[in-house]
Scaffold this motif. Structure first.
Motif, PDB file in Angstrom:
ATOM      1  N   LEU A 329      78.332  23.342  69.275  1.00 22.81           N
ATOM      2  CA  LEU A 329      78.189  21.895  69.082  1.00 22.81           C
ATOM      3  C   LEU A 329      76.726  21.472  69.143  1.00 22.81           C
ATOM      4  O   LEU A 329      75.892  22.140  69.760  1.00 22.81           O
ATOM      5  CB  LEU A 329      78.984  21.145  70.157  1.00 22.81           C
ATOM      6  CG  LEU A 329      80.443  21.560  70.367  1.00 22.81           C
ATOM      7  CD1 LEU A 329      81.054  20.783  71.515  1.00 22.81           C
ATOM      8  CD2 LEU A 329      81.253  21.368  69.083  1.00 22.81           C
ATOM      9  N   ASP A 330      76.437  20.326  68.537  1.00 19.51           N
ATOM     10  CA  ASP A 330      75.087  19.756  68.636  1.00 19.51           C
ATOM     11  C   ASP A 330      75.008  18.805  69.835  1.00 19.51           C
ATOM     12  O   ASP A 330      75.949  18.730  70.641  1.00 19.51           O
ATOM     13  CB  ASP A 330      74.695  19.043  67.336  1.00 19.51           C
ATOM     14  CG  ASP A 330      75.598  17.852  66.996  1.00 19.51           C
ATOM     15  OD1 ASP A 330      76.299  17.340  67.911  1.00 19.51           O
ATOM     16  OD2 ASP A 330      75.602  17.420  65.833  1.00 19.51           O
ATOM     17  N   GLY A 331      73.915  18.079  69.961  1.00 18.35           N
ATOM     18  CA  GLY A 331      73.708  17.201  71.110  1.00 18.35           C
ATOM     19  C   GLY A 331      74.685  16.046  71.175  1.00 18.35           C
ATOM     20  O   GLY A 331      74.828  15.416  72.241  1.00 18.35           O
ATOM     21  N   ILE A 344      76.813  26.661  72.874  1.00 21.48           N
ATOM     22  CA  ILE A 344      78.170  27.161  73.078  1.00 21.48           C
ATOM     23  C   ILE A 344      78.850  26.377  74.195  1.00 21.48           C
ATOM     24  O   ILE A 344      78.305  26.223  75.293  1.00 21.48           O
ATOM     25  CB  ILE A 344      78.165  28.653  73.425  1.00 21.48           C
ATOM     26  CG1 ILE A 344      77.632  29.481  72.263  1.00 21.48           C
ATOM     27  CG2 ILE A 344      79.568  29.123  73.792  1.00 21.48           C
ATOM     28  CD1 ILE A 344      77.555  30.963  72.552  1.00 21.48           C
ATOM     29  N   TYR A 345      80.061  25.900  73.898  1.00 26.79           N
ATOM     30  CA  TYR A 345      80.937  25.281  74.895  1.00 26.79           C
ATOM     31  C   TYR A 345      82.224  26.101  74.953  1.00 26.79           C
ATOM     32  O   TYR A 345      82.778  26.476  73.919  1.00 26.79           O
ATOM     33  CB  TYR A 345      81.279  23.839  74.514  1.00 26.79           C
ATOM     34  CG  TYR A 345      80.142  22.855  74.692  1.00 26.79           C
ATOM     35  CD1 TYR A 345      80.138  21.955  75.764  1.00 26.79           C
ATOM     36  CD2 TYR A 345      79.084  22.811  73.796  1.00 26.79           C
ATOM     37  CE1 TYR A 345      79.107  21.046  75.929  1.00 26.79           C
ATOM     38  CE2 TYR A 345      78.041  21.904  73.948  1.00 26.79           C
ATOM     39  CZ  TYR A 345      78.060  21.030  75.016  1.00 26.79           C
ATOM     40  OH  TYR A 345      77.038  20.125  75.183  1.00 26.79           O
ATOM     41  N   ASP A 383      73.969  28.261  76.341  1.00 21.28           N
ATOM     42  CA  ASP A 383      73.618  29.326  75.399  1.00 21.28           C
ATOM     43  C   ASP A 383      73.563  28.768  73.979  1.00 21.28           C
ATOM     44  O   ASP A 383      74.418  27.969  73.577  1.00 21.28           O
ATOM     45  CB  ASP A 383      74.656  30.449  75.440  1.00 21.28           C
ATOM     46  CG  ASP A 383      74.599  31.245  76.720  1.00 21.28           C
ATOM     47  OD1 ASP A 383      73.509  31.309  77.331  1.00 21.28           O
ATOM     48  OD2 ASP A 383      75.639  31.807  77.117  1.00 21.28           O
ATOM     49  N   LEU A 384      72.567  29.214  73.225  1.00 25.67           N
ATOM     50  CA  LEU A 384      72.451  28.842  71.822  1.00 25.67           C
ATOM     51  C   LEU A 384      73.073  29.918  70.944  1.00 25.67           C
ATOM     52  O   LEU A 384      72.956  31.113  71.223  1.00 25.67           O
ATOM     53  CB  LEU A 384      70.981  28.680  71.437  1.00 25.67           C
ATOM     54  CG  LEU A 384      70.267  27.419  71.919  1.00 25.67           C
ATOM     55  CD1 LEU A 384      68.777  27.520  71.608  1.00 25.67           C
ATOM     56  CD2 LEU A 384      70.863  26.180  71.284  1.00 25.67           C
ATOM     57  N   ALA A 385      73.719  29.468  69.867  1.00 21.74           N
ATOM     58  CA  ALA A 385      74.326  30.417  68.934  1.00 21.74           C
ATOM     59  C   ALA A 385      74.445  29.760  67.565  1.00 21.74           C
ATOM     60  O   ALA A 385      74.229  28.549  67.417  1.00 21.74           O
ATOM     61  CB  ALA A 385      75.708  30.850  69.426  1.00 21.74           C
ATOM     62  N   PHE A 395      74.399  35.210  69.100  1.00 21.07           N
ATOM     63  CA  PHE A 395      73.689  34.629  70.237  1.00 21.07           C
ATOM     64  C   PHE A 395      72.211  34.482  69.884  1.00 21.07           C
ATOM     65  O   PHE A 395      71.587  35.388  69.327  1.00 21.07           O
ATOM     66  CB  PHE A 395      73.855  35.549  71.452  1.00 21.07           C
ATOM     67  CG  PHE A 395      73.109  35.100  72.680  1.00 21.07           C
ATOM     68  CD1 PHE A 395      73.609  34.082  73.475  1.00 21.07           C
ATOM     69  CD2 PHE A 395      71.920  35.710  73.045  1.00 21.07           C
ATOM     70  CE1 PHE A 395      72.930  33.671  74.608  1.00 21.07           C
ATOM     71  CE2 PHE A 395      71.233  35.308  74.176  1.00 21.07           C
ATOM     72  CZ  PHE A 395      71.732  34.289  74.970  1.00 21.07           C
ATOM     73  N   LEU A 396      71.617  33.323  70.252  1.00 16.94           N
ATOM     74  CA  LEU A 396      70.223  33.046  69.898  1.00 16.94           C
ATOM     75  C   LEU A 396      69.315  32.846  71.099  1.00 16.94           C
ATOM     76  O   LEU A 396      68.103  32.766  70.944  1.00 16.94           O
ATOM     77  CB  LEU A 396      70.144  31.792  69.008  1.00 16.94           C
ATOM     78  CG  LEU A 396      70.866  31.850  67.667  1.00 16.94           C
ATOM     79  CD1 LEU A 396      70.750  30.517  66.961  1.00 16.94           C
ATOM     80  CD2 LEU A 396      70.304  32.968  66.804  1.00 16.94           C
ATOM     81  N   GLY A 397      69.871  32.733  72.286  1.00 20.38           N
ATOM     82  CA  GLY A 397      69.025  32.490  73.452  1.00 20.38           C
ATOM     83  C   GLY A 397      69.564  31.359  74.307  1.00 20.38           C
ATOM     84  O   GLY A 397      70.755  31.045  74.263  1.00 20.38           O
ATOM     85  N   ARG A 398      68.671  30.740  75.082  1.00 16.74           N
ATOM     86  CA  ARG A 398      69.071  29.700  76.014  1.00 16.74           C
ATOM     87  C   ARG A 398      68.518  28.342  75.608  1.00 16.74           C
ATOM     88  O   ARG A 398      67.425  28.215  75.051  1.00 16.74           O
ATOM     89  CB  ARG A 398      68.556  30.024  77.412  1.00 16.74           C
ATOM     90  CG  ARG A 398      69.199  31.207  78.085  1.00 16.74           C
ATOM     91  CD  ARG A 398      70.616  30.926  78.495  1.00 16.74           C
ATOM     92  NE  ARG A 398      70.731  29.770  79.385  1.00 16.74           N
ATOM     93  CZ  ARG A 398      71.899  29.292  79.843  1.00 16.74           C
ATOM     94  NH1 ARG A 398      73.039  29.855  79.484  1.00 16.74           N
ATOM     95  NH2 ARG A 398      71.929  28.251  80.651  1.00 16.74           N
TER      96      ARG A 398
END
Length: 586
Positions: A329-331, A344-345, A383-385, A395-398
């Motif tokens: 999801l976005d912000g 990631i949620y 987590d970013l994805a 997975f892209l990082g934090r």
């Protein structure tokens, strides 16, 4: 089946295989059948109940890996209570803080940990106390609802203090009964992780709830040679390795994993080259990449990989486990399109109850689920994805500054708070340095209030407050923190640690010295090493120690345990040990 509690599910398995071996202790060869494990757990549970332990009371566990540790966890759940693991590396102040904050009713120890500096204000029970045999061996008969808590695990916190993740029994059973797991692959599972690490849940309960056998590895950290012997001697079929340890084994001794049917790895970025190497060397093995969070009940998604799998530059997160929803999801909590990064949620199955006694932090991370039923929640992982055009999640990082060190979640803010509390420190910043082997190393940067600062004393102070894995490998004193034009910390301008400042100057005095100095230099990534230089003062950490010891074994033919390295961390001391072993062998 998923609605059962852990003790109820264990009782079902006990009825099917009462005389099968449930637990084996590798260090001693001791064994317990399912019936014997049940009886020992019943006696301890009866004792806990006699001390007043009741529903959802927290029972702290400070023990080394052993059969007794498995008995303790089962007994706590049979008493209707909640297990609260205390990591053996916790300093005394941190142990006391966790005990007090969680409101522990009892502390369980063994003979080894009882001799340490124990927390005050809580009754202490030694699990291997012979007096426990006088307790009834019958099940205490406590009614346990699946929605009760199973455990509380404290992880690093962004406020400078740890936070206790509270997980229910039904979510543990749901995880372990997922059809994706093959009980045959974990018929003999190696218990290797610290009990304060949430993968312990998987290592112990997956085999025990499916008729398998838990083989308890010896206490302490294991090197590749020992792991190889354990897998062969006990015919281990399945185990878990953190992503960092998996990479070390894959690069240094992939043959150590031969004979396994499955190795589960995750907790950080998984090196594709490590996966390919293990699949190439070990016939028939499945490498199962896993993604999860303590707040999502250990594991949420997985990807089984076998020989011939097309592995790109990134190992994907994989598919969600049954009942788990993974959203990107976005912000504004809107799903992002393919190829776009989002956070990631985790939703639906597996979401923890929250943080024990911390409603503010619970509300911040466990948010209302706009896509679910009224009252449902999602866990915001940080987590970013992104999803590829083919639907693969990468997975892209934090989003934030959280790190994974040796598989443990570390909030730099908590380490910074420990450094800033030392007299004479005006400012403190903690960053992660990427090592050549793929591991991460914490570096603590401090600005003194005035004059100089004793960095050795600062290190010693930090060790009294934080577990070993959270203590920076290096400390750097700066006149001021570098800032960008906007007044923010300029991370790129932070200097690398200068280990030359602490190096001894004595050069190699023998051929063995020269070999060991070259190994130290290669593993630590420093240009030159003297024979009195300490591995740990040069920034060495446990994964590098495994590389070091494996290379020493390859070059000298001598096995060295990690504990020996702690006692003899210099080239000169290790050379004396190697010479002594060679002499004894002759």
């Amino acid at each position: 089946m998923v609605g059962l509690s852990i003790p109820a599910r264990f009782a079902e398995q006990l009825a099917r295989t009462p005389e099968a071996t449930a637990v084996t202790e590798a260090a001693t060869g001791a064994e317990l059948s399912y019936r014997e494990l049940d009886q020992r757990a019943n006696r301890l549970a009866q004792h806990l109940i006699g001390l007043g332990v009741g529903r959802e009371d927290r029972v702290a566990v400070l023990m080394e890996r052993s059969i007794g540790l498995v008995v303790a966890f089962l007994a706590i759940l049979k008493a209707g209570a909640v297990y609260l693991p205390i990591h053996e590396s916790y300093p005394a102040d941190r142990r006391q803080w966790v005990i007090d904050r969680a409101g522990a009713a009892v502390l369980l120890t063994d003979e080894t940990t009882r001799a340490t500096d124990l927390p005050a204000g809580v009754p202490v029970v030694t699990v291997d106390d012979p007096a426990l045999v006088r307790e009834p061996a019958l099940d205490p008969g406590v009614s346990i609802h699946p929605g009760q808590l199973a455990y509380v695990i404290y992880t690093s916190g962004s406020t400078g203090l740890p936070k206790g993740v509270a997980v229910t029994q039904q979510e543990v059973v749901r995880l372990l009964c997922d059809p994706q797991w093959s009980p045959e692959r974990y018929a003999r599972s190696l218990l290797l992780g610290p009990h304060a690490f949430d993968i312990f849940v998987f290592e112990v309960w997956l085999p025990l709830l499916h008729g398998g056998q838990v083989v308890v590895a010896p206490p302490g950290r294991l090197e590749p040679a020992t792991l190889r012997r354990l897998i062969a001697a006990h015919r281990i079929t399945g185990l878990h390795l953190t992503a960092g340890l998996f990479r070390v084994i894959a690069e240094e001794a992939p043959e150590a994993l031969r004979g396994l049917r499955e190795v589960l790895t995750g907790g950080d970025v998984i090196a594709p080259t490590a996966v390919s190497r293990v699949l190439e060397v070990c016939d028939g093995i499945v490498v199962r990449a896993a993604y999860g969070a303590t707040e999502g009940t250990v594991l949420s998604a997985h990807l089984p990989l076998t020989r011939g799998a097309q592995i790109g530059t990134v190992v994907p997160i994989g598919d969600p486990l049954t009942g788990v929803t993974v959203r990107v999801l976005d912000g504004r909590l809107t799903p992002v399109p393919a190829e776009v990064a989002g956070e990631i949620y985790l939703a639906d199955a597996g979401v923890a109850r929250g943080y024990l006694g911390q409603p503010g932090q619970t509300a911040e991370r466990f948010v209302a689920d706009p896509f679910g039923a009224p009252g449902s929640r999602m866990y915001r992982t940080g987590d970013l994805a992104r999803r590829t055009a083919g639907g693969v999640l990468e997975f892209l990082g934090r989003v934030d500054s959280q790190l994974k060190i040796l598989g443990f979640l570390v909030e730099p803010a908590e380490v910074e708070a420990a450094l800033a509390g030392y007299p004479g420190v005006a400012q403190a910043v903690v960053l992660a340095r990427e090592l050549e082997g793929g591991e991460k190393q914490l570096v603590g940067y401090v600005v003194p209030e005035s004059g100089g600062l004793d960095l050795a004393a600062l290190r010693a102070h930090t060790r009294t407050l934080l577990p070993d894995y959270m203590v920076p490998a290096a400390f750097v004193s700066l006149d001021s923190l570098p800032l960008t034009a906007n007044g923010k910390l300029d991370r790129a301008a932070m200097p690398a640690p200068d280990f030359d400042q602490i190096r001894a100057s004595r050069a190699p005095e023998s051929a063995l010295h020269l070999v060991l100095c070259e190994i130290f230099s290669s593993v630590l990534g420093v240009p030159e090493v003297g024979i009195d230089d300490s591995f740990f003062e040069l920034g060495g950490q446990s994964l590098q120690a495994m590389r070091l010891l494996n290379q020493i074994r390859t070059k000298t033919g001598v096995d060295i345990l990690v504990n020996t390295l702690f006692d003899a961390p210099t080239v000169a001391e290790l050379a004396a040990f190697v010479d002594a072993k060679r002499t004894t062998a002759v």
